[in-house]
Design a protein around this motif. Sequence first.
Motif, short mmCIF file in Angstrom:
data_model
loop_
_atom_site.label_atom_id
_atom_site.label_comp_id
_atom_site.label_asym_id
_atom_site.label_seq_id
_atom_site.Cartn_x
_atom_site.Cartn_y
_atom_site.Cartn_z
N CYS A 57 0.86 -1.19 0.00
CA CYS A 57 0.00 0.00 0.00
C CYS A 57 0.89 1.24 0.00
N ASP A 69 -0.23 4.22 -2.00
CA ASP A 69 -1.02 5.34 -2.51
C ASP A 69 -2.15 5.64 -1.54
N SER A 70 -2.54 6.90 -1.50
CA SER A 70 -3.66 7.31 -0.64
C SER A 70 -4.97 7.18 -1.42
N THR A 71 -5.37 5.94 -1.69
CA THR A 71 -6.61 5.68 -2.41
C THR A 71 -7.72 5.31 -1.43
N GLN A 117 -7.65 1.42 -0.34
CA GLN A 117 -6.57 0.98 0.55
C GLN A 117 -6.12 -0.45 0.25
N THR A 156 6.25 2.64 4.90
CA THR A 156 5.71 3.93 4.50
C THR A 156 4.57 4.31 5.44
N LYS A 157 4.04 5.51 5.27
CA LYS A 157 2.94 5.96 6.13
C LYS A 157 1.64 5.25 5.81
N TYR A 158 1.59 4.52 4.68
CA TYR A 158 0.39 3.77 4.32
C TYR A 158 0.48 2.30 4.72
#
Length: 234
Positions: free
Chosen positions: A181, A183-185, A188, A218-220
């Motif tokens: 993950c 991307d900020s979709t 998720q 990552t932050k996701y």
Amino acid sequence: MFLNDQKTNPVSFRIGILKIWDSNLQKYGKYFKPYSLILHLQLQAFNYFSRLFSKNNLYIDYINWLFTNHGLVINIISYNNVSQELISKNILDKKLLSILHYWFHLPVSVFLFNQQVWYNSASLISNYVSKCLVYGFPIKKTLQNTCKILQGEVDTKKLIYSKNGLNVISLDGFKIQFSGCFDSTRTQMAKTIQYSHGSVPLTRAQGYVEYSYQQIFTKYGTCGLKIWIFYKIR
């Protein structure tokens, strides 16, 4: 027998044919220790080296461990942009040797070798991508730039030490896969980005393959970076 390249480490079935082990252990002599204890201490020392080199903006390519009757010899190949004298002063000091001696309870010698470029090693490439993500560069742009650099280095020669001695190999192809993950979709959901170029025959034991896997946080969420580099033997 069918070998699935997604499930099989392409390096494992080349050990003994082309590649050599990165550790030489002995089970006799006055410095004898059980293999389980040696492997535990080796992992502990490797993690210590990784944190120490990362703190000094250095990148480890390869570590060779040689256990002999006279002690332990550690050869470290790394990439850096500073002088060898400065590295030896900041890293290869008496404190490091005393820590290793305390862990292994035997004489320890550490030798540091400098790698000239970073794009001819799978582990150094993964460290480069990881560092770019730490600095906030977009993952797709970072992977595309890495692929462009590798495409320009196709047919570049490299000298390796194999079971049959020294061999000259040339870059023939590569494959880069990034999953997780990132991307900020809204969904998720985990995604996979893959880039490849040239020939990457992972299920043939004749070619020389460098493989690297690294977890990137990552932050996701947690992502996985896999890199395969295939070389032809001259």
